[in-house]
Design a protein around this motif. Sequence first.
Motif, mmCIF file in Angstrom:
data_model
loop_
_atom_site.group_PDB
_atom_site.id
_atom_site.type_symbol
_atom_site.label_atom_id
_atom_site.label_comp_id
_atom_site.label_asym_id
_atom_site.label_seq_id
_atom_site.Cartn_x
_atom_site.Cartn_y
_atom_site.Cartn_z
ATOM 1 N N SER A 157 37.610 31.464 42.541
ATOM 2 C CA SER A 157 37.962 30.951 41.093
ATOM 3 C C SER A 157 39.479 30.241 41.308
ATOM 4 O O SER A 157 39.710 29.522 40.441
ATOM 5 N N ALA A 158 40.144 30.536 42.430
ATOM 6 C CA ALA A 158 41.411 29.955 42.577
ATOM 7 C C ALA A 158 41.366 28.506 43.361
ATOM 8 O O ALA A 158 42.339 27.631 43.181
ATOM 9 N N VAL A 159 40.290 28.028 43.755
ATOM 10 C CA VAL A 159 40.175 26.914 44.709
ATOM 11 C C VAL A 159 39.225 25.937 44.220
ATOM 12 O O VAL A 159 39.178 24.685 44.349
ATOM 13 N N ARG A 160 38.000 26.352 43.412
ATOM 14 C CA ARG A 160 36.899 25.585 42.967
ATOM 15 C C ARG A 160 37.339 24.517 41.770
ATOM 16 O O ARG A 160 38.307 25.067 41.038
ATOM 17 N N PRO A 161 37.061 23.401 42.035
ATOM 18 C CA PRO A 161 37.426 22.427 40.779
ATOM 19 C C PRO A 161 36.936 22.664 39.696
ATOM 20 O O PRO A 161 37.871 22.629 38.571
ATOM 21 N N GLU A 162 35.694 23.119 39.416
ATOM 22 C CA GLU A 162 35.233 23.768 38.192
ATOM 23 C C GLU A 162 35.667 25.095 38.000
ATOM 24 O O GLU A 162 35.367 25.807 38.995
ATOM 25 N N PRO A 163 35.641 25.682 36.591
ATOM 26 C CA PRO A 163 35.655 27.282 36.501
ATOM 27 C C PRO A 163 34.784 27.919 36.939
ATOM 28 O O PRO A 163 33.758 27.662 36.992
ATOM 29 N N THR A 164 34.837 29.199 37.405
ATOM 30 C CA THR A 164 34.243 30.048 37.844
ATOM 31 C C THR A 164 34.613 31.430 37.736
ATOM 32 O O THR A 164 35.861 31.567 37.645
ATOM 33 N N ASP A 165 33.751 32.428 37.882
ATOM 34 C CA ASP A 165 34.433 33.587 37.680
ATOM 35 C C ASP A 165 34.239 34.447 39.013
ATOM 36 O O ASP A 165 34.583 35.761 38.857
ATOM 37 N N CYS A 166 33.640 33.895 40.109
ATOM 38 C CA CYS A 166 33.550 34.443 41.150
ATOM 39 C C CYS A 166 34.880 34.665 41.931
ATOM 40 O O CYS A 166 35.936 33.748 41.654
ATOM 41 N N PRO A 167 35.035 35.669 42.596
ATOM 42 C CA PRO A 167 34.016 36.749 43.048
ATOM 43 C C PRO A 167 33.977 37.888 42.032
ATOM 44 O O PRO A 167 33.938 39.145 42.574
ATOM 45 N N GLY A 168 34.430 37.968 41.115
ATOM 46 C CA GLY A 168 34.368 39.183 39.839
ATOM 47 C C GLY A 168 35.919 39.685 39.742
ATOM 48 O O GLY A 168 36.449 39.605 40.840
ATOM 49 N N ASP A 169 35.810 40.454 38.751
ATOM 50 C CA ASP A 169 37.043 41.091 38.334
ATOM 51 C C ASP A 169 37.453 41.967 39.480
ATOM 52 O O ASP A 169 38.685 42.080 40.035
ATOM 53 N N PRO A 170 36.600 42.947 39.906
ATOM 54 C CA PRO A 170 37.107 44.002 40.908
ATOM 55 C C PRO A 170 37.607 43.348 42.292
ATOM 56 O O PRO A 170 38.600 43.769 42.881
ATOM 57 N N ALA A 171 36.894 42.224 42.692
ATOM 58 C CA ALA A 171 37.250 41.671 43.909
ATOM 59 C C ALA A 171 38.477 41.061 43.751
ATOM 60 O O ALA A 171 39.423 40.921 44.591
ATOM 61 N N ARG A 172 38.756 40.080 42.516
ATOM 62 C CA ARG A 172 39.894 39.566 42.370
ATOM 63 C C ARG A 172 41.164 40.477 42.325
ATOM 64 O O ARG A 172 42.304 40.192 42.711
ATOM 65 N N ALA A 173 41.014 41.874 41.563
ATOM 66 C CA ALA A 173 42.055 42.625 41.559
ATOM 67 C C ALA A 173 42.353 43.098 43.024
ATOM 68 O O ALA A 173 43.507 43.525 43.442
ATOM 69 N N ALA A 174 41.286 43.191 43.903
ATOM 70 C CA ALA A 174 41.588 43.585 45.302
ATOM 71 C C ALA A 174 42.197 42.809 46.270
ATOM 72 O O ALA A 174 43.115 42.962 46.864
ATOM 73 N N ILE A 175 42.119 41.724 45.843
ATOM 74 C CA ILE A 175 42.838 40.417 46.367
ATOM 75 C C ILE A 175 44.307 40.439 46.027
ATOM 76 O O ILE A 175 45.045 40.390 46.899
ATOM 77 N N ALA A 176 44.437 40.734 44.816
ATOM 78 C CA ALA A 176 45.968 40.511 44.321
ATOM 79 C C ALA A 176 46.685 41.939 44.779
ATOM 80 O O ALA A 176 47.955 41.592 45.186
ATOM 81 N N ARG A 177 45.969 42.768 44.995
ATOM 82 C CA ARG A 177 46.808 44.064 45.634
ATOM 83 C C ARG A 177 46.960 44.038 47.118
ATOM 84 O O ARG A 177 47.821 44.627 47.609
ATOM 85 N N GLY A 178 46.355 42.889 47.764
ATOM 86 C CA GLY A 178 46.358 42.990 49.090
ATOM 87 C C GLY A 178 45.397 43.578 50.058
ATOM 88 O O GLY A 178 45.617 43.807 51.205
ATOM 89 N N ASP A 179 44.278 44.155 49.304
ATOM 90 C CA ASP A 179 43.372 45.183 50.003
ATOM 91 C C ASP A 179 42.763 44.316 51.298
ATOM 92 O O ASP A 179 42.274 45.006 51.906
ATOM 93 N N PHE A 180 42.540 43.240 51.118
ATOM 94 C CA PHE A 180 41.837 42.531 52.198
ATOM 95 C C PHE A 180 42.746 42.024 53.367
ATOM 96 O O PHE A 180 42.507 41.095 54.351
#
Length: 288
Positions: free
Chosen positions: A145-168
């Motif tokens: 959702s941060a790089v796609r030119p058109e809006p998208t909810d990918c990869p979903g809220d749980p995965a987005r939260a994990a990215i924000a926490r630095g889990d990956f």
Amino acid sequence: MVEYLPRSAWNARPPNAGPGNLTASHVDGAVIHWPGTGSTKVIHTRTAVASALRGWQDYHMDTRGWSDIAYQIAVDQEGRAWTLRGMRTKSGANGDADVNDRYGAILLVLVTGEQPSAAMKATTRAVIADFRKLYPRGTAIRPHSAVRPEPTDCPGDPARAAIARGDFNPGHSEDDDMTPAQMQELKNFIEARTQAYALWVHKQLRRDLTAVAKAYALDIKNYERQTDAADAARAAAAVWATAPKNLAADAPAQQEPQVPDPNTDPKLEDHALDPFPPVEEAKAEEAK
């Protein structure tokens, strides 16, 4: 070290002519995706994941007209890593030619509302570490959702939260991946140790204060006794002063009583501290 299941493990179709390989100097990082099926039926077993990958490949090639399944690597909830296009081939998943040239694409096999497991996160960290070995300047980890030119909810809220926490992020601590049950167990342990420590401190303070009180009471008694002795000595001296000289000469020498120094603390015996008790012992003591 990651063991990548080959394309044959999910019975992949051969790809058509594709977009070519990534150029290391162009790569900014990796993008995290999910399938976005809208279903809540989990895809956990090896057979289920392989079947899903074949279905997504068919959709991408036959309906979208792409050269292959769009992603480079897939990671499932059991921590398996699946080779899709492979890390060297440009993905077709990020949105347009520019972002596909600048980012890799990692697919998390998640369904709607599903949290990434500890195994999935650990393997994804290892995959990203391998990705960075190929593309040293590609350190960014971003949701689709941060790089796609058109809006998208990918990869979903749980995965987005994990990215924000630095889990990956490679090197991320596994302590942050505890299950709710493990977190509750840790909380119970901390509370038990806190109670045990409080009881231990109370016992030590109570014992030390008792020792100080006893020493102070003894010192007061000694002072009173020595003060009485001093008064008696002075009275005796006055009596001997009025006595005949030959009697006074035979009198024993009077010693000045020793009066405690009020500016000096009384000497206390050393009290060794008890060892810190285990939780079970502290609970038993508290129950008395």
